[in-house]
Design an enzyme around this catalytic site. Structure first.
Site, PDB file in Angstrom:
ATOM      1  N   THR A 104       0.868  -0.945  -0.051  1.00  0.00           N
ATOM      2  CA  THR A 104      -0.036   0.329  -0.030  1.00  0.00           C
ATOM      3  C   THR A 104       0.721   1.587  -0.552  1.00  0.00           C
ATOM      4  O   THR A 104       0.284   2.838  -0.858  1.00  0.00           O
ATOM      5  CB  THR A 104      -0.966   0.099   1.115  1.00  0.00           C
ATOM      6  OG1 THR A 104      -1.921  -1.359   1.044  1.00  0.00           O
ATOM      7  CG2 THR A 104      -1.817   1.368   1.641  1.00  0.00           C
ATOM      8  N   THR A 138       5.581  11.081   7.256  1.00  0.00           N
ATOM      9  CA  THR A 138       5.330  11.036   8.747  1.00  0.00           C
ATOM     10  C   THR A 138       6.954  11.453   9.616  1.00  0.00           C
ATOM     11  O   THR A 138       7.564  11.636   8.261  1.00  0.00           O
ATOM     12  CB  THR A 138       5.571   9.675   9.369  1.00  0.00           C
ATOM     13  OG1 THR A 138       5.359   9.397  10.864  1.00  0.00           O
ATOM     14  CG2 THR A 138       5.904   8.853   8.529  1.00  0.00           C
ATOM     15  N   ASP A 139       6.701  12.676  10.232  1.00  0.00           N
ATOM     16  CA  ASP A 139       8.266  12.215  10.957  1.00  0.00           C
ATOM     17  C   ASP A 139       9.168  11.090  11.248  1.00  0.00           C
ATOM     18  O   ASP A 139      10.242  11.533  11.551  1.00  0.00           O
ATOM     19  CB  ASP A 139       8.330  13.398  12.678  1.00  0.00           C
ATOM     20  CG  ASP A 139       7.558  12.699  13.974  1.00  0.00           C
ATOM     21  OD1 ASP A 139       7.174  11.286  13.073  1.00  0.00           O
ATOM     22  OD2 ASP A 139       7.294  13.118  13.897  1.00  0.00           O
ATOM     23  N   GLU A 140       8.132   9.944  11.106  1.00  0.00           N
ATOM     24  CA  GLU A 140       9.221   8.760  11.083  1.00  0.00           C
ATOM     25  C   GLU A 140      10.236   8.356  10.912  1.00  0.00           C
ATOM     26  O   GLU A 140      10.811   7.819  10.897  1.00  0.00           O
ATOM     27  CB  GLU A 140       8.480   7.810  11.492  1.00  0.00           C
ATOM     28  CG  GLU A 140       7.180   7.400  12.725  1.00  0.00           C
ATOM     29  CD  GLU A 140       6.897   6.589  13.993  1.00  0.00           C
ATOM     30  OE1 GLU A 140       7.116   5.523  13.287  1.00  0.00           O
ATOM     31  OE2 GLU A 140       5.604   6.450  13.947  1.00  0.00           O
ATOM     32  N   TYR A 163       7.994   0.220   9.123  1.00  0.00           N
ATOM     33  CA  TYR A 163       6.176   1.244   8.231  1.00  0.00           C
ATOM     34  C   TYR A 163       6.957   3.095   8.022  1.00  0.00           C
ATOM     35  O   TYR A 163       7.225   2.821   7.007  1.00  0.00           O
ATOM     36  CB  TYR A 163       5.379   1.512   9.217  1.00  0.00           C
ATOM     37  CG  TYR A 163       5.099   3.276   9.565  1.00  0.00           C
ATOM     38  CD1 TYR A 163       3.689   3.745   8.896  1.00  0.00           C
ATOM     39  CD2 TYR A 163       5.094   4.346  10.141  1.00  0.00           C
ATOM     40  CE1 TYR A 163       3.370   4.501   8.590  1.00  0.00           C
ATOM     41  CE2 TYR A 163       4.313   5.484  10.034  1.00  0.00           C
ATOM     42  CZ  TYR A 163       3.791   5.605   9.718  1.00  0.00           C
ATOM     43  OH  TYR A 163       3.317   6.661   9.292  1.00  0.00           O
ATOM     44  N   LYS A 167       7.489   4.518   4.251  1.00  0.00           N
ATOM     45  CA  LYS A 167       6.952   6.105   4.439  1.00  0.00           C
ATOM     46  C   LYS A 167       8.204   7.141   3.500  1.00  0.00           C
ATOM     47  O   LYS A 167       7.535   7.590   2.351  1.00  0.00           O
ATOM     48  CB  LYS A 167       6.214   6.410   5.446  1.00  0.00           C
ATOM     49  CG  LYS A 167       4.980   6.324   6.293  1.00  0.00           C
ATOM     50  CD  LYS A 167       3.941   6.676   5.066  1.00  0.00           C
ATOM     51  CE  LYS A 167       3.424   7.783   5.099  1.00  0.00           C
ATOM     52  NZ  LYS A 167       1.931   7.914   4.785  1.00  0.00           N
ATOM     53  N   ARG A 227       7.163  11.327  21.876  1.00  0.00           N
ATOM     54  CA  ARG A 227       6.266  11.478  21.090  1.00  0.00           C
ATOM     55  C   ARG A 227       5.992  13.295  21.199  1.00  0.00           C
ATOM     56  O   ARG A 227       5.454  14.061  21.636  1.00  0.00           O
ATOM     57  CB  ARG A 227       5.281  10.982  21.030  1.00  0.00           C
ATOM     58  CG  ARG A 227       5.458   9.409  20.557  1.00  0.00           C
ATOM     59  CD  ARG A 227       6.032   8.802  19.238  1.00  0.00           C
ATOM     60  NE  ARG A 227       6.607   7.660  18.951  1.00  0.00           N
ATOM     61  CZ  ARG A 227       8.205   6.913  19.605  1.00  0.00           C
ATOM     62  NH1 ARG A 227       9.209   7.680  19.972  1.00  0.00           N
ATOM     63  NH2 ARG A 227       8.383   5.788  18.949  1.00  0.00           N
ATOM     64  N   HIS A 299      12.407   0.174  18.367  1.00  0.00           N
ATOM     65  CA  HIS A 299      11.970   1.800  19.317  1.00  0.00           C
ATOM     66  C   HIS A 299      12.106   2.659  19.272  1.00  0.00           C
ATOM     67  O   HIS A 299      12.676   3.178  20.392  1.00  0.00           O
ATOM     68  CB  HIS A 299      10.712   1.034  21.403  1.00  0.00           C
ATOM     69  CG  HIS A 299       9.852   1.857  21.232  1.00  0.00           C
ATOM     70  ND1 HIS A 299       9.072   1.798  22.547  1.00  0.00           N
ATOM     71  CD2 HIS A 299       9.068   2.925  20.782  1.00  0.00           C
ATOM     72  CE1 HIS A 299       8.366   2.942  22.730  1.00  0.00           C
ATOM     73  NE2 HIS A 299       7.947   3.500  21.358  1.00  0.00           N
TER      74      HIS A 299
END
Ligand code: NAD
Ligand code: DAU
Length: 358
Positions: A104, A138-140, A163, A167, A227, A299
């Protein structure tokens, strides 16, 4: 020639997408919104309750990876603007099952870019109407920060989860279509959103729901990961500003300078709910349900956005403080417990059949 700007919103039945669709329909009646959503587990037609199809709104159930469906829609609706939210969005799911994220988030974005390229840049196409492909990211993509520093638009990408890697790949593709083909693209990289209609797998609604049921509140690791929280309506307004005033080929970081440790957020939710609806049946405060559990793999420790560009160049600033936003959010969840229940019991997945008979 049509007189409305036609905006294809992908993923408009998800959390942020549905807040965005509502904002456009309420505040921009001169725009027509086409909401394209596959209705995966994260898509929920009730997120758009009260909105009916008509001159300004159409819902299309389709997959962004379905090139034929997307290209037909571009032609049929004469799409001028794409605001691309549709994605697999949950980091934990990307760790247990990355394949759907690659499909996706990367192939889906590629499919949309190709449709835009073929329809907007081909010889003889009427280019009198302004075009824009806005990719919501995203900031990730920037990875993890230590105790100091902020993500700026020039921070090197360093994604750590399937993920965020998917992105980051899609951001690179979007940017490549600008440099290679001159496709008019813009990218936004936003921090953690919270607010109404967030699926109860994400931290804030999960803590709400578990604490209502007297279930344990799982906090990963030592709970000190940070976060940078932003109220969803502020994010949606920032996207509109990027659409209206942003520059093609540029990315914009969106955040509210609102860093919190996870344990602070979880404790605050418990305290607010204790105040609003009383202690647990056992007489204990909700914080007694907090349970430290095994950490998420890979993480990221800390995210923090430097929003200087969007503030100085586009004049956007968040309006909602975390203190008022979290109160509003918890009030919304308290008033909409049926919405949560329908997700937990799975009945929300029947809404499309009930509404459209197919
Ligand atoms: P969400 O998971 O709540 O919603 C995703 C929506 O996309 C759902 O309606 C789903 O049905 C739809 N969708 C998924 N796969 C699809 C496909 N193949 N074809 C068509 N539709 C499909 O996500 P969200 O939290 O609202 O995030 C929306 C976007 O914003 C994502 O791109 C995400 O990466 C980005 N983002 C989210 C946050 C956040 O804190 N939630 C922050 C920054 C950026
Ligand atoms: O930063 C933007 C990103 O924010 C978006 O790109 C993602 O789509 C969105 O899901 C969100 O990602 P996070 O992983 O930060 O969100 P999540 O709500 O899953 O987790 C928030 C923090 O809380 C994170 O540090 C992990 C932790 N956590 C999460 C859950 C679900 C827990 O401690 N316990 C939990 O049960």
């Amino acid at each position: 020639m049509k007189n409305k700007r036609t905006v294809l919103v992908t993923g408009g039945c998800g959390f942020i997408g549905s807040n965005f669709v509502r904002l456009l329909l309420d505040d921009y009646p001169e725009w027509r919104v086409i909401n394209l959503d596959k209705l995966t587990y994260a898509g929920n037609l009730r997120n758009l309750k009260g909105i009916t199809e008509g001159e300004n709104y159409r819902m299309v159930k389709a997959d962004i990876c379905d090139a034929e469906a997307i290209e037909n829609l571009f032609i049929e609706e004469e799409i001028d603007t794409v605001v691309h939210f549709a994605a697999e969005s949950h980091v934990d799911r990307s760790i247990s099952g990355p394949a759907e994220f690659i499909q996706t988030n990367i192939i889906g974005t590629f499919t949309l870019l190709e449709a835009a390229r073929k329809n907007w840049l081909a010889e003889g196409v009427d280019d009198s109407r302004e075009k824009c492909f806005l990719h919501v990211s995203t900031d990730e993509v920037y990875g993890s920060l230590g105790e100091t520093g902020f993500f700026t638009e020039s921070t090197a990408f360093d994604p750590r989860s399937p993920y965020s890697a998917s992105k980051a790949s899609s951001d690179h593709l979007v940017s490549a279509y600008f440099h290679t083909y001159g496709l008019p693209v813009r990218i936004t990289n936003c921090s953690n959103n919270y607010g109404p209609y967030q699926f109860p797998e994400k931290l804030i609604p999960l803590v709400f729901n578990n604490s209502m049921l007297g279930k344990e509140l799982p906090v990963y690791g030592d709970g000190k990961n940070i976060r940078d929280w932003l109220y969803v309506e502020d994010h949606c307004e920032a996207i509109v500003e990027v659409l209206k005033k942003g520059e093609n080929g540029k990315s914009y970081n969106i955040g509210g300078n609102n860093e919190k440790q996870n344990i602070e957020v979880v404790t605050l939710i418990c305290d607010i709910l204790d105040r609003k609806i009383g202690l647990l049946e056992s007489g204990e405060p909700r914080s007694s349900l907090i349970t430290f559990v095994k950490d998420r793999l890979g993480h990221d420790r800390r995210y923090a956005i430097d929003p200087t560009r969007i503030r100085d160049e586009l004049g956007w600033e968040p309006k909602v403080t975390f203190e008022s936003g979290i109160e509003k959010t918890l009030d919304w969840y308290l008033e909409n417990q049926d919405w949560v229940k329908a997700i937990v019991d799975g009945s929300y997945q029947n809404y499309y059949q009930e509404m459209y008979g197919k």
